[in-house]
Design a protein around this motif. Structure first.
Motif, short mmCIF file in Angstrom:
data_model
loop_
_atom_site.label_atom_id
_atom_site.label_comp_id
_atom_site.label_asym_id
_atom_site.label_seq_id
_atom_site.Cartn_x
_atom_site.Cartn_y
_atom_site.Cartn_z
N THR A 51 56.77 18.18 4.77
CA THR A 51 57.23 17.96 6.15
C THR A 51 56.97 16.52 6.59
N ALA A 52 55.81 15.99 6.23
CA ALA A 52 55.47 14.62 6.63
C ALA A 52 56.45 13.62 6.03
N TYR A 53 56.83 13.82 4.78
CA TYR A 53 57.78 12.90 4.14
C TYR A 53 59.18 13.04 4.74
N PHE A 54 59.53 14.26 5.16
CA PHE A 54 60.82 14.45 5.83
C PHE A 54 60.85 13.72 7.16
N GLU A 55 59.76 13.84 7.91
CA GLU A 55 59.72 13.25 9.24
C GLU A 55 59.62 11.74 9.21
N ASN A 56 59.06 11.20 8.13
CA ASN A 56 58.90 9.75 8.02
C ASN A 56 59.31 9.31 6.62
N PRO A 57 60.59 8.96 6.42
CA PRO A 57 61.07 8.59 5.09
C PRO A 57 60.36 7.37 4.50
N ASP A 58 59.74 6.55 5.35
CA ASP A 58 59.05 5.35 4.86
C ASP A 58 57.60 5.63 4.48
N LEU A 59 57.17 6.86 4.65
CA LEU A 59 55.79 7.21 4.33
C LEU A 59 55.56 7.13 2.82
N THR A 60 54.45 6.56 2.42
CA THR A 60 54.09 6.45 1.00
C THR A 60 52.94 7.40 0.70
N PRO A 61 52.69 7.72 -0.57
CA PRO A 61 51.53 8.56 -0.90
C PRO A 61 50.22 7.98 -0.38
N GLU A 62 50.11 6.65 -0.42
CA GLU A 62 48.88 6.01 0.07
C GLU A 62 48.70 6.26 1.57
N LEU A 63 49.79 6.06 2.33
CA LEU A 63 49.70 6.26 3.78
C LEU A 63 49.51 7.73 4.13
N GLU A 64 50.19 8.61 3.39
CA GLU A 64 50.05 10.04 3.65
C GLU A 64 48.62 10.49 3.40
N HIS A 65 47.99 9.97 2.34
CA HIS A 65 46.59 10.32 2.06
C HIS A 65 45.68 9.76 3.15
N GLN A 66 45.97 8.54 3.61
CA GLN A 66 45.13 7.95 4.65
C GLN A 66 45.21 8.76 5.93
N LYS A 67 46.41 9.26 6.27
CA LYS A 67 46.56 10.10 7.46
C LYS A 67 45.75 11.39 7.31
N TRP A 68 45.77 11.95 6.11
CA TRP A 68 44.99 13.17 5.85
C TRP A 68 43.50 12.88 6.01
N VAL A 69 43.05 11.74 5.46
CA VAL A 69 41.64 11.37 5.57
C VAL A 69 41.25 11.22 7.04
N GLU A 70 42.08 10.53 7.81
CA GLU A 70 41.77 10.30 9.22
C GLU A 70 41.72 11.61 10.00
N ALA A 71 42.64 12.53 9.68
CA ALA A 71 42.63 13.83 10.36
C ALA A 71 41.38 14.61 10.02
N LYS A 72 40.98 14.58 8.76
CA LYS A 72 39.77 15.27 8.34
C LYS A 72 38.54 14.67 9.02
N GLN A 73 38.47 13.34 9.03
CA GLN A 73 37.32 12.68 9.63
C GLN A 73 37.25 12.95 11.13
N ALA A 74 38.40 13.00 11.78
CA ALA A 74 38.43 13.31 13.21
C ALA A 74 37.92 14.72 13.48
N ASP A 75 38.06 15.59 12.47
CA ASP A 75 37.60 16.97 12.60
C ASP A 75 36.15 17.13 12.13
N GLY A 76 35.50 16.00 11.82
CA GLY A 76 34.08 16.06 11.47
C GLY A 76 33.77 16.11 9.99
N TRP A 77 34.79 15.96 9.13
CA TRP A 77 34.56 16.01 7.69
C TRP A 77 34.10 14.66 7.18
#
Length: 290
Positions: free
Chosen positions: A44-70
């Motif tokens: 879904t993330a790649y569909f919504e943002n065609p310019d998204l790269t694996p590096e950026l997608e992973h960074q977004k996942w990391v930031e979401a996890k960290q925001a949730d206390g991980w």
């Protein structure tokens, strides 16, 4: 429903490459809800943002996890919230970077597929995701399905946290272990090499009635302990997912009762049910399942 089809295709590709890295391939329906949701979210993330790269997608996942206390840790654990992949993309194990690239490529290659209705999409995804397990290459007979691995690293001792086995080694120590685990260690030739099965095969059998506390190769015991911890963490994670799903259908009264009974917290029922559900979900994230 195109997303489901592409998620199934991506899973098939990822499962296939996983076997090359010594992991066990599982069908989509056996992969677990958390895994499925992760793949679908990535598509879904790649569909919504065609310019998204694996590096950026992973960074977004990391930031979401960290925001949730991980935070980064040696193993996935919901209490405390630790995850071994909370690292910069470049520092991830190569197999995880490869899998991320496969997901990215699958979306971009299949994004122009025609849409399908939900039932057809689920059927196609399930068919695509059934990856047959291939036979592993034959190895030295260190016991059924086992390979001997020798630690040759520079440090006097080494404990594995990368692959979640918890195995500890001394320099020169041999361990006979299941082939799928051994191949992971052997990806690091500066630290491990394949050993001879002779020493293991010639070792005297242990009596079931005698506990040898000085036994050198306690690989089976350590792997069993790591597997038990992994199963416990997965069970905790599944309990939390199930509970959050229940929270999402609770009424205001049920939410207020749950918060008071389990967390001794008063909820303001003047707020919307969505706000109350969010508040209770936050309690679960902060305090765990009680």
């Amino acid at each position: 429903m195109k997303v489901i089809v592409i998620a199934g295709a991506a899973h098939a590709l990822i499962a296939s490459i996983s076997q090359e890295f010594g992991d066990t391939a599982v069908a989509w329906e056996d992969a677990g809800e958390g895994y499925q949701q992760g793949i679908i979210a990535g598509v879904t993330a790649y569909f919504e943002n065609p310019d998204l790269t694996p590096e950026l997608e992973h960074q977004k996942w990391v930031e979401a996890k960290q925001a949730d206390g991980w935070v980064h840790g040696d193993a996935i654990d919901t209490t405390p919230k630790t995850h071994p992949l909370l690292l910069p993309f470049a520092e991830l194990p190569v197999e995880h970077r490869v899998k991320a690239a496969i997901l990215h490529a699958a979306v971009h290659e299949l994004k122009d597929l025609p849409d399908a209705d939900e039932a057809a999409a689920v059927d196609v995804a399930a068919a695509l995701a059934k990856v047959p397990a291939r036979q592993a290459a034959p190895s030295a007979p260190a016991g059924p399905g086992k390979i001997v691995v020798v630690y040759i690293g520079r440090k006097p001792t080494y404990t594995d946290h990368l692959y979640g086995t918890g195995l500890s080694f001394r320099q020169g120590q041999e361990r006979a272990m299941p082939a799928e685990i051994a191949r992971k260690f052997l990806r690091h030739p500066d630290m491990f090499e394949e050993g001879s099965a002779k020493a293991v095969a010639d070792a005297p059998a242990k009596s079931d009635k005698v506990e040898d506390k000085d036994e050198d190769d306690d690989t089976t015991r350590q792997l069993a302990a790591a597997k038990k911890l992994e199963d416990e963490n997965r069970e905790k994670e599944n309990r939390i997912l199930d509970l959050k799903q229940q929270i999402n259908i609770m009424t205001k009264d049920s939410l207020a009762e749950y918060a008071m009974t389990n967390y001794k917290q008063n909820l303001d029922k003047r707020k919307s049910v969505a706000e109350l559900r969010q508040a209770v979900t936050g309690m679960i994230d902060q305090f765990g399942v009680v």
